[in-house]
Design an enzyme around this catalytic site. Structure first.
Site, mmCIF file in Angstrom:
data_model
loop_
_atom_site.group_PDB
_atom_site.id
_atom_site.type_symbol
_atom_site.label_atom_id
_atom_site.label_comp_id
_atom_site.label_asym_id
_atom_site.label_seq_id
_atom_site.Cartn_x
_atom_site.Cartn_y
_atom_site.Cartn_z
ATOM 1 N N SER A 71 0.813 -1.217 0.000
ATOM 2 C CA SER A 71 0.000 0.000 0.000
ATOM 3 C C SER A 71 0.849 1.270 0.000
ATOM 4 C CB SER A 71 -0.952 -0.061 1.205
ATOM 5 O OG SER A 71 -2.052 0.742 0.971
ATOM 6 N N HIS A 122 -7.685 -5.640 0.053
ATOM 7 C CA HIS A 122 -6.433 -4.883 0.159
ATOM 8 C C HIS A 122 -5.639 -5.408 1.357
ATOM 9 C CE1 HIS A 122 -4.043 -1.250 -0.390
ATOM 10 N NE2 HIS A 122 -4.147 -0.987 0.906
HETATM 11 C C1 GTR Z 1 -5.366 4.539 1.925
HETATM 12 C C2 GTR Z 1 -4.776 5.380 0.827
HETATM 13 C C3 GTR Z 1 -4.049 4.531 -0.168
HETATM 14 C C4 GTR Z 1 -3.198 3.438 0.476
HETATM 15 C C5 GTR Z 1 -3.710 2.962 1.810
HETATM 16 C C6 GTR Z 1 -2.685 2.291 2.738
HETATM 17 O O1 GTR Z 1 -6.109 5.264 2.838
HETATM 18 O O2 GTR Z 1 -5.829 6.060 0.213
HETATM 19 O O3 GTR Z 1 -3.315 5.333 -1.045
HETATM 20 O O4 GTR Z 1 -1.889 3.810 0.536
HETATM 21 O O5 GTR Z 1 -4.263 3.948 2.569
HETATM 22 O O6 GTR Z 1 -1.529 2.671 2.805
HETATM 23 O O7 GTR Z 1 -3.111 1.390 3.461
#
Ligand code: GTR
Length: 396
Positions: free
Chosen positions: A234, A376
C-alpha cells in the site's frame, strides 16, 4: 495558402478526429494517452541511451513533481547490534540493530536471519505499526500502542527463513511519522535547509530510510547485500517503488497493492485519484504534485515510467481483486507499459495483454504480476509468490 487535402477527404478526417475525441472522452482511448516511456530518447532507443538519458530525465520528473527531491547530503550513521536470540529451533537468529542517523534519528531494525553456510538474500520493507507488531516476541521494543504480533500474518518470517531468505523491517514512523506535521521531525529534521514546492515528503523520507538500512546490510555477515529485495504494501508499496527506482543497489522491487502514487496509472482516474490522495495525504508527496489534481491529462509522465526506472532489475507488481481503490487494472497496466524499457535489455519481457485469473502468477522473466483474490492486504499467499520469484531471480 493552398491545401493538398480535398474537401471530402478533409471532411472524413474531421469526422475521424471527432470519433477519436469522443472515444477518449469516454475513456476508451485511455491507453493511447499513456506516454511512451521511450519517447524521451528520440531516435536513439538503446540500452545506453536509456541509462544515460532516459532514466535520469524520468527520475527527475518524479523528484521535482511527485515525491520531492531526496537530499543527497550524507549524514553520519552508526550501526550496532542491540540484541539477538535464536528462533525457530535454532535455524535462524532474531536480531534488533540500532541505526543512529545524524544527531537525532534513532531507528530500530528488526532482522530474522537464517543460519546457513553461505550468504542469503533478504527482503527489506517498512511496517506500519511497529516492529513488535510483526512478531509475538516480547523483547522487541514496543514503539506504538498496537498490540504485539498484530501484523504477524503480514510478515511470515518463519516461512522466509525456512526458505533461506532473511526478513528485515523497520517501523515507518522511525523514519518519519505519517502525519502532516510541517516536516519538523523524522528524516526531514536532519535536513533543515529551506523547503520549496519540490521538497521531499514522507514517502521520500521513508524511501531514503530504506536506502540507509541497505547501506549497513553489507555489515551483516550472513546477508548478501547484493541480493536485497525492497518490498512494501500500500503506501509502503509506493515507497518501495520510489526507493527501488532511485537506488540501483536494490536487486528487486516488490509493490503490493500500491495503487495511486504507486504502480497504478494516474491518467486512468480509477479508484483513488491524485485529487483524493493529495487532499487526504498531502505530506506524502511534494507540494507540486497537487497541481495535477483533476488535471491528469497534463501529466507529462505516468507511473509506468517510475517502474521503468527499475529496469533491468526484477520488478513484481501485485493487486487484489476486491481492491478497487488501488485500481488493479491500473496497476497491471503500470507494469505492462513499462515493458518497452525492459525490452531494451531482454527480449519479450512481459507478454500478457490482460490481467490473469486470480492467484495465478505471470511473467517468467524480470517483470512479474499476480492478482490475489480478496481484499487490500499482504498475505502469505502473496509472499509465497514473492519468495518463489526471489529464488528464481536473486541467484548468487
Ligand atoms: C489509503 C490510501 C491509499 C493506500 C492505503 C494504505 O487510505 O488512500 O493510497 O496507501 O491507505 O496505505 O493502506
Amino acid at each position: 495558402m493552398t491545401s493538398d487535402v480535398s474537401p471530402s477527404v478533409g471532411k472524413a478526417m474531421m469526422s475521424g478526429l471527432m470519433i477519436l475525441l469522443m472515444l477518449s472522452a469516454v475513456g476508451i482511448g485511455n491507453a493511447q494517452s499513456i506516454p511512451d516511456p521511450l519517447a524521451i530518447l528520440g531516435e536513439e532507443k538503446t540500452e545506453a541511451a536509456w541509462k544515460h538519458k532516459g532514466r535520469p530525465a524520468t527520475l527527475e520528473f518524479f523528484r521535482k513533481e511527485v515525491y520531492g527531491v531526496t537530499p543527497d547530503r550524507k549524514v553520519s550513521a552508526e550501526w550496532k547490534l542491540d540484541r539477538e536470540s535464536e528462533v525457530f529451533g535454532g535455524i535462524a537468529m532474531r536480531r534488533e540493530y540500532l541505526l543512529i542517523l545524524g544527531d537525532t534519528l534513532s531507528v530500530r531494525v528488526l532482522a530474522f536471519v537464517p543460519m546457513e553456510k553461505g550468504k542469503v538474500p533478504a527482503f527489506l520493507g517498512l511496517n506500519f505499526g511497529g516492529n513488535h507488531t510483526v512478531s509475538e516476541t516480547s523483547w522487541i521494543t514496543r514503539t506504538s500502542k498496537a498490540p504485539r504480533g498484530k501484523s504477524a500474518g503480514r510478515w511470515p518470517v518463519e516461512m522466509a527463513v525456512r526458505k533461506g531468505i532473511a526478513m528485515i523491517t523497520v517501523h515507518c514512523a522511525d523514519f518519519d511519522p505519517d502525519e502532516h506535521d510541517g516536516f519538523a521531525n523524522g528524516a526531514h529534521a536532519l535536513f533543515p535547509e529551506a523547503r520549496d514546492e519540490s521538497s521531499w515528503g514522507t514517502l521520500g523520507a521513508w524511501a531514503w530510510g530504506l536506502s540507509r538500512v541497505l547501506d549497513h546490510l553489507e555489515d551483516v555477515p550472513e546477508i548478501d547485500a547484493k541480493r536485497v529485495a525492497v518490498i512494501g504494501h500500500s503506501r509502503l508499496g509506493k515507497t518501495a517503488l520510489w526507493a527501488g527506482a532511485q537506488d540501483e543497489r536494490f536487486a528487486m522491487v516488490v509493490s503490493n497493492n500500491s495503487g495511486c502514487g504507486g504502480a497504478a496509472l494516474s491518467k486512468r482516474r480509477q479508484g483513488e485519484t491524485i485529487a483524493k490522495i493529495t487532499s487526504r495525504f498531502p505530506h506524502w508527496f511534494c507540494s507540486r504534485y497537487s497541481k495535477f489534481a483533476d488535471k491528469e491529462d497534463e501529466l507529462p509522465m505516468d507511473q509506468h515510467q517510475l517502474i521503468a526506472c527499475i529496469a533491468p532489475r526484477p520488478v513484481y507488481v501485485a493487486s487484489a481483486s476486491d481492491d478497487a481503490w488501488a485500481d488493479p487494472e491500473g496497476e497491471f497496466l503500470g507494469l505492462k507499459k513499462a515493458a518497452p524499457v525492459y525490452a531494451l535489455f531482454e527480449k519479450e519481457p512481459f507478454m500478457a495483454d490482460k490481467i490473469p485469473p486470480a492467484d495465478e502468477a505471470i511473467g517468467k522473466k524480470k517483470m512479474r504480476y499476480h492478482l490475489r483474490k480478496g481484499k487490500h492486504d499482504i498475505t502469505r499467499s502473496d509472499w509465497g509468490h514473492y519468495f518463489a520469484a526471489a529464488s528464481d531471480l536473486l541467484k548468487p
